[in-house]
Design an enzyme around this catalytic site. Structure first.
Site, short mmCIF file in Angstrom:
data_model
loop_
_atom_site.label_atom_id
_atom_site.label_comp_id
_atom_site.label_asym_id
_atom_site.label_seq_id
_atom_site.Cartn_x
_atom_site.Cartn_y
_atom_site.Cartn_z
N LYS A 13 0.97 -1.48 -0.05
CA LYS A 13 -0.21 -0.67 -0.32
C LYS A 13 1.26 0.67 0.32
CE LYS A 13 -2.21 -1.17 3.88
NZ LYS A 13 -1.32 -2.26 4.55
N ARG A 88 -10.03 0.57 8.83
CA ARG A 88 -9.33 -0.85 8.68
C ARG A 88 -10.43 -1.79 9.74
NH1 ARG A 88 -3.26 0.03 8.55
NH2 ARG A 88 -2.32 -1.41 9.68
N ARG A 127 11.87 -5.52 4.71
CA ARG A 127 11.24 -3.83 4.95
C ARG A 127 12.66 -3.09 5.14
NH1 ARG A 127 5.42 -2.06 5.71
NH2 ARG A 127 6.04 -3.14 7.47
N ARG A 162 10.95 -0.95 11.00
CA ARG A 162 9.71 -0.35 11.98
C ARG A 162 9.90 -1.33 13.21
NH1 ARG A 162 5.09 -0.27 8.00
NH2 ARG A 162 3.69 -0.85 9.78
N ARG A 173 -0.34 -8.78 12.93
CA ARG A 173 -1.52 -8.05 12.41
C ARG A 173 -2.17 -8.90 10.93
NH1 ARG A 173 4.13 -5.40 11.07
NH2 ARG A 173 3.16 -4.10 9.07
P1 AP5 Z 1 5.04 -1.96 2.25
O1 AP5 Z 1 4.41 -0.95 0.75
O2 AP5 Z 1 5.28 -1.11 3.10
O3 AP5 Z 1 3.51 -2.35 2.41
P2 AP5 Z 1 1.78 -1.81 3.27
O4 AP5 Z 1 1.02 -2.53 2.42
O5 AP5 Z 1 2.31 -0.38 3.14
O6 AP5 Z 1 2.96 -1.98 4.70
P3 AP5 Z 1 2.54 -2.02 6.03
O7 AP5 Z 1 3.51 -3.00 6.65
O8 AP5 Z 1 3.09 -0.84 6.10
O9 AP5 Z 1 0.64 -2.32 6.39
P4 AP5 Z 1 -0.04 -1.92 8.03
O10 AP5 Z 1 -1.45 -2.13 7.51
O11 AP5 Z 1 0.32 -3.64 8.37
O12 AP5 Z 1 0.81 -0.81 8.90
P5 AP5 Z 1 0.97 0.42 9.16
O13 AP5 Z 1 1.80 1.10 8.95
O14 AP5 Z 1 -0.26 1.07 8.09
O15 AP5 Z 1 5.56 -2.81 1.33
C1 AP5 Z 1 6.34 -3.87 1.92
C2 AP5 Z 1 7.39 -3.94 1.27
O16 AP5 Z 1 7.37 -4.67 0.84
C3 AP5 Z 1 8.76 -2.72 1.43
O17 AP5 Z 1 9.73 -3.59 2.33
C4 AP5 Z 1 8.73 -2.57 -0.28
O18 AP5 Z 1 9.62 -2.52 -0.97
C5 AP5 Z 1 8.31 -4.39 -0.59
N1 AP5 Z 1 7.27 -4.70 -2.00
C6 AP5 Z 1 5.87 -3.62 -2.03
N2 AP5 Z 1 5.69 -3.78 -2.85
C7 AP5 Z 1 6.65 -4.76 -3.29
C8 AP5 Z 1 6.23 -6.12 -4.74
N3 AP5 Z 1 5.50 -6.04 -5.95
N4 AP5 Z 1 7.52 -6.87 -5.11
C9 AP5 Z 1 8.50 -7.63 -4.24
N5 AP5 Z 1 8.18 -6.33 -3.00
C10 AP5 Z 1 7.22 -5.58 -2.62
O19 AP5 Z 1 -0.05 0.27 10.22
C11 AP5 Z 1 0.60 0.10 11.72
C12 AP5 Z 1 -0.03 -0.31 12.78
O20 AP5 Z 1 -0.58 1.15 13.12
C13 AP5 Z 1 -0.80 -1.41 12.72
O21 AP5 Z 1 -0.49 -2.61 13.11
C14 AP5 Z 1 -1.84 -0.43 13.87
O22 AP5 Z 1 -1.19 -0.83 15.12
C15 AP5 Z 1 -1.09 0.58 13.50
N6 AP5 Z 1 -2.46 1.58 13.53
C16 AP5 Z 1 -2.29 1.84 11.83
N7 AP5 Z 1 -3.45 2.18 11.12
C17 AP5 Z 1 -4.48 2.28 11.89
C18 AP5 Z 1 -6.02 2.12 11.90
N8 AP5 Z 1 -6.76 2.84 10.86
N9 AP5 Z 1 -6.91 2.37 12.87
C19 AP5 Z 1 -6.32 1.69 14.37
N10 AP5 Z 1 -4.44 0.74 14.29
C20 AP5 Z 1 -4.46 1.82 12.99
MG MG Z 2 2.76 1.16 4.61
#
Ligand code: AP5
Ligand code: MG
Length: 220
Positions: A13, A88, A127, A162, A173
């Site tokens: 994402k 979410r 990552r 991270r 997660r």
């Molecule tokens: P990346 O693009 O970073 O993936 P992502 O989908 O953004 O994954 P996240 O881990 O950021 O999602 P998340 O939803 O768990 O975390 P968030 O920060 O939102 O890509 C991942 C890796 O793969 C990278 O190294 C990239 O280079 C690689 N990659 C990308 N595309 C690729 C491809 N095609 N092929 C190969 N490699 C590839 O949330 C973190 C925490 O915050 C949550 O756990 C929760 O505690 C809290 N939180 C966030 N939002 C909320 C909410 N709305 N409500 C409550 N708590 C929340």
């Molecule tokens: Mg992300």
């Protein structure tokens, strides 16, 4: 244009939203980046969020809703935005509907970035992120290597891990995603604004598919 991305942790994402935000000049609102920034700055939201993030659990809805109300009212969102990571769960989605209704800024598209669970652990544990708030670039030790090991290509800052990118937290997660977030696929399907994009394969190909679906329309 107002776009929302759904997808599991590690689905890509953040990677795709960054490209899209640059290409279409739209504000990119990543809930994870906003929360990590709040934690770093020790704000009230950050203090409330930290213990949940450290356990891979969802942060309480009111924290997110308040943060996004403020962000969406900002002038930077007037010409459109991309939401990444919020909403979410069902309660957040309903609150977002109300908020966007007040702003007369309903979502145009929801993109569900589809991936199989098996590849996510490797994506997440490899990552590396740029901790510079103005940059927040995302790299991978195997799939998206920086030119110079451990250094951000864009701003030269030292890359970091991270704190929630540990194998044991990835499972937690993912479980939260399947239980609480994936039902939003049907929520937005019913509104006929959802499109699915294959999130596996080359990043450039995925980006091209996203652009194509945005040009074409919904109902896929
Ligand atoms: P990346 O693009 O970073 O993936 P992502 O989908 O953004 O994954 P996240 O881990 O950021 O999602 P998340 O939803 O768990 O975390 P968030 O920060 O939102 O890509 C991942 C890796 O793969 C990278 O190294 C990239 O280079 C690689 N990659 C990308 N595309 C690729 C491809 N095609 N092929 C190969 N490699 C590839 O949330 C973190 C925490 O915050 C949550 O756990 C929760 O505690 C809290 N939180 C966030 N939002 C909320 C909410 N709305 N409500 C409550 N708590 C929340
Ligand atoms: Mg992300």
């Amino acid at each position: 244009m107002r776009i929302l991305f759904l997808g599991a942790p590690g689905a890509g994402k953040g990677t795709q939203c960054k490209k899209l935000s640059a290409k279409l000049s739209l504000a990119h609102l990543s809930s994870g980046d906003i929360l990590r920034d709040a934690v770093k700055n020790g704000t009230q939201a950050g203090l409330a969020a930290k213990e949940f993030m450290d356990q891979g659990k969802l942060v309480p809805d009111n924290v997110l809703i308040d943060l996004f109300r403020e962000k969406l009212n900002d002038a930077s969102c007037k010409n459109g935005f991309i939401l990444d990571g919020f909403p979410r769960n069902r309660a957040q989605a309903e609150s977002l509907d109300l908020l966007l209704g007040e702003l007369k800024a309903n979502l145009d598209r929801v993109i569900d970035l589809k991936t199989s669970d098996d590849l996510l652990e490797e994506r997440i544990t490899g990552r590396r992120v740029c901790p510079n708030k103005a940059c927040n670039a995302v790299f991978h030790t195997k799939f998206s290597k920086p030119k110079k090991d451990g250094i951000c290509d864009l701003c030269g800052t030292e890359l970091s891990h991270r704190s929630d990118d540990k194998p044991e937290l990835v499972k937690q997660r993912l479980a939260v995603y399947h239980e609480l977030t994936s039902p939003l696929i049907d929520f937005y399907k019913a509104k006929q604004i959802l499109v699915s994009v294959n999130g596996e394969g080359e990043q450039e190909k995925i980006f091209a598919d996203i652009l194509e679906t945005l040009n074409q329309g919904s109902h896929k």
